[in-house]
Design a protein around this motif. Structure first.
Motif, mmCIF file in Angstrom:
data_model
loop_
_atom_site.group_PDB
_atom_site.id
_atom_site.type_symbol
_atom_site.label_atom_id
_atom_site.label_comp_id
_atom_site.label_asym_id
_atom_site.label_seq_id
_atom_site.Cartn_x
_atom_site.Cartn_y
_atom_site.Cartn_z
ATOM 1 N N MET A 49 0.842 -1.187 0.000
ATOM 2 C CA MET A 49 0.000 0.000 0.000
ATOM 3 C C MET A 49 0.881 1.241 0.000
ATOM 4 S SD MET A 49 -2.804 1.286 2.824
ATOM 5 C CE MET A 49 -3.732 -0.242 2.701
ATOM 6 N N ASP A 50 0.532 2.192 -0.838
ATOM 7 C CA ASP A 50 1.237 3.462 -0.873
ATOM 8 C C ASP A 50 0.818 4.276 0.337
ATOM 9 O OD1 ASP A 50 2.406 5.875 -1.378
ATOM 10 O OD2 ASP A 50 1.460 6.185 -3.333
ATOM 11 N N PHE A 51 1.773 4.560 1.239
ATOM 12 C CA PHE A 51 1.440 5.280 2.469
ATOM 13 C C PHE A 51 0.961 6.713 2.210
ATOM 14 C CE2 PHE A 51 4.566 2.512 5.116
ATOM 15 C CZ PHE A 51 3.629 1.489 5.116
ATOM 16 N N ALA A 52 1.226 7.233 1.007
ATOM 17 C CA ALA A 52 0.784 8.586 0.686
ATOM 18 C C ALA A 52 -0.727 8.653 0.477
ATOM 19 C CB ALA A 52 1.502 9.103 -0.562
ATOM 20 N N ASP A 53 -1.348 7.504 0.282
ATOM 21 C CA ASP A 53 -2.799 7.434 0.064
ATOM 22 C C ASP A 53 -3.411 6.499 1.101
ATOM 23 O OD1 ASP A 53 -5.380 7.336 -0.837
ATOM 24 O OD2 ASP A 53 -4.932 6.215 -2.675
ATOM 25 N N ALA A 58 -9.773 1.887 4.172
ATOM 26 C CA ALA A 58 -11.217 1.787 4.373
ATOM 27 C C ALA A 58 -11.778 0.458 3.874
ATOM 28 C CB ALA A 58 -11.919 2.953 3.670
ATOM 29 N N ARG A 59 -11.035 -0.241 3.024
ATOM 30 C CA ARG A 59 -11.500 -1.524 2.489
ATOM 31 C C ARG A 59 -11.004 -2.706 3.309
ATOM 32 N NH1 ARG A 59 -9.765 1.120 -2.347
ATOM 33 N NH2 ARG A 59 -7.976 -0.282 -2.556
ATOM 34 N N GLU A 64 -12.658 -3.944 12.768
ATOM 35 C CA GLU A 64 -12.760 -5.300 13.310
ATOM 36 C C GLU A 64 -11.444 -5.780 13.931
ATOM 37 O OE1 GLU A 64 -14.210 -7.957 10.353
ATOM 38 O OE2 GLU A 64 -16.003 -6.748 9.918
ATOM 39 N N MET A 65 -10.384 -4.988 13.762
ATOM 40 C CA MET A 65 -9.083 -5.358 14.320
ATOM 41 C C MET A 65 -9.046 -5.091 15.821
ATOM 42 S SD MET A 65 -7.192 -6.472 11.828
ATOM 43 C CE MET A 65 -7.402 -6.560 10.038
ATOM 44 N N ASP A 66 -8.457 -6.010 16.563
ATOM 45 C CA ASP A 66 -8.295 -5.798 18.005
ATOM 46 C C ASP A 66 -7.194 -4.776 18.279
ATOM 47 O OD1 ASP A 66 -10.154 -7.864 19.236
ATOM 48 O OD2 ASP A 66 -8.978 -9.100 17.867
ATOM 49 N N ALA A 67 -6.244 -4.664 17.360
ATOM 50 C CA ALA A 67 -5.174 -3.674 17.510
ATOM 51 C C ALA A 67 -4.628 -3.309 16.141
ATOM 52 C CB ALA A 67 -4.053 -4.214 18.396
ATOM 53 N N VAL A 68 -4.352 -2.027 15.976
ATOM 54 C CA VAL A 68 -3.682 -1.532 14.775
ATOM 55 C C VAL A 68 -2.360 -0.915 15.229
ATOM 56 C CG1 VAL A 68 -3.729 0.109 12.866
ATOM 57 C CG2 VAL A 68 -5.833 -1.086 13.541
ATOM 58 N N VAL A 69 -1.259 -1.426 14.703
ATOM 59 C CA VAL A 69 0.062 -0.926 15.076
ATOM 60 C C VAL A 69 0.654 -0.164 13.896
ATOM 61 C CG1 VAL A 69 2.368 -1.509 15.884
ATOM 62 C CG2 VAL A 69 0.403 -2.896 16.601
ATOM 63 N N VAL A 70 0.859 1.127 14.083
ATOM 64 C CA VAL A 70 1.506 1.943 13.061
ATOM 65 C C VAL A 70 2.998 1.915 13.370
ATOM 66 C CG1 VAL A 70 1.649 4.207 11.966
ATOM 67 C CG2 VAL A 70 -0.554 3.385 12.861
ATOM 68 N N LEU A 89 -11.531 5.272 11.067
ATOM 69 C CA LEU A 89 -12.179 4.008 10.696
ATOM 70 C C LEU A 89 -12.620 3.192 11.906
ATOM 71 C CD1 LEU A 89 -9.817 2.985 7.744
ATOM 72 C CD2 LEU A 89 -12.152 3.886 7.592
ATOM 73 N N GLY A 90 -12.437 3.737 13.097
ATOM 74 C CA GLY A 90 -12.943 3.087 14.301
ATOM 75 C C GLY A 90 -12.067 1.997 14.883
ATOM 76 N N ALA A 91 -10.742 2.110 14.712
ATOM 77 C CA ALA A 91 -9.840 1.114 15.313
ATOM 78 C C ALA A 91 -10.050 1.045 16.817
ATOM 79 C CB ALA A 91 -8.393 1.478 15.006
ATOM 80 N N LYS A 92 -10.139 -0.167 17.346
ATOM 81 C CA LYS A 92 -10.403 -0.351 18.776
ATOM 82 C C LYS A 92 -9.210 0.068 19.628
ATOM 83 C CE LYS A 92 -13.245 -4.408 17.721
ATOM 84 N NZ LYS A 92 -13.333 -5.887 17.855
ATOM 85 N N ARG A 93 -8.025 -0.224 19.137
ATOM 86 C CA ARG A 93 -6.805 0.088 19.878
ATOM 87 C C ARG A 93 -5.708 0.426 18.898
ATOM 88 N NH1 ARG A 93 -3.176 -3.971 23.669
ATOM 89 N NH2 ARG A 93 -2.059 -2.366 24.833
ATOM 90 N N ILE A 94 -5.008 1.530 19.121
ATOM 91 C CA ILE A 94 -3.937 1.948 18.232
ATOM 92 C C ILE A 94 -2.635 2.048 19.012
ATOM 93 C CG2 ILE A 94 -3.087 3.745 16.686
ATOM 94 C CD1 ILE A 94 -5.963 4.540 16.144
ATOM 95 N N VAL A 95 -1.598 1.441 18.453
ATOM 96 C CA VAL A 95 -0.247 1.504 19.024
ATOM 97 C C VAL A 95 0.649 2.127 17.963
ATOM 98 C CG1 VAL A 95 1.695 0.195 19.942
ATOM 99 C CG2 VAL A 95 -0.651 -0.557 20.408
#
Length: 236
Positions: A49-53, A58-59, A64-70, A89-95
């Protein structure tokens, strides 16, 4: 558990692989094809995925992810953009992996769940291993306390927790568990005949379990107590 890892440098890639090995469903994302190729067979799904976009996120059912790690480690703007999009997008938990003091400040203002500085964590672990006798790894718990992994002190070999309880109590050190060599080690041989030995974690230690050569203690306590415990019980 479902996790999305965005950014597959050394930190992100190792995190994704470890999560997958622990049973998590992992979606791994990076802008570089070579990074994705390295991990595609280790996780549930890996995409470019191009991080610039940020719109493709959204797709991906981020909500639905329990955690999103950037875990992006080299691009402030992309890291911020992905974090904002994950929140939208409603991430439940972001790290988030922290790139700079300003980055950390902005992430706190955004009320991101957890901030991580991998280099700082590694440096603290290395500091413990350098300053304490026999320590092979460590994790700073704050307030002067730590969890460390250390070779079993020589004076405790052949003894058990029941026989050494007063020693642990003297330094206010807790034996969390023991990592022990497998009876028939299986590993990868390297030049020179060395072998990477597998270990198993014993779990809760019974009072009668004997400490044996090659054991790794997992210990918790105040840093001074841990250091004194290891120094006083070393065989030399």
């Amino acid at each position: 558990m479902k996790c999305c890892i965005i950014g597959l440098g050394v930190f992100g890639r190792n995190l994704a692989v470890n999560l997958a090995q622990l049973g998590a469903e992992v979606l791994a994302i990076d802008r570089r094809e070579d990074n994705v190729s390295l991990i595609k067979d280790e996780v549930g799904a890996a995409i470019i995925m191009d991080f610039a976009d940020t719109s493709p996120l959204a797709r991906l059912a981020i909500d639905e992810m329990d955690a999103v790690v950037v875990a992006i480690g080299d691009d402030f703007e992309s890291s911020m953009a992905m974090t904002v999009k994950a929140q939208e997008l409603g991430a439940k938990r972001i790290v988030c992996r922290v790139l700079s003091p300003m980055h950390a400040r902005l992430l706190r203002l955004m009320k991101v769940d957890r901030l991580v500085i991998p280099e700082e964590v590694a440096a603290r672990g290395l500091a413990h291993s350098l300053l304490m006798r026999g320590v092979v790894d460590g994790f700073d718990m704050g307030s002067g306390h730590a969890i460390i992994e250390a070779d079993v002190p020589g004076k405790l070999l052949g003894r058990n927790l029941s026989q050494t309880a007063d020693i642990f109590k003297k330094h206010d050190v807790r034996l969390v568990t023991i990592k022990r060599r497998n009876d028939r080690p299986i590993g990868t041989f390297f030049k020179g005949g060395d072998i990477e030995v597998n270990r198993r974690t014993l779990g809760v230690i019974n009072l009668g379990d004997t400490f044996t050569e090659g054991d790794i203690f997992v210990l918790f306590g105040a840093e001074k107590g841990l250091r004194d415990f290891l120094d006083e019980n070393s065989a030399d």
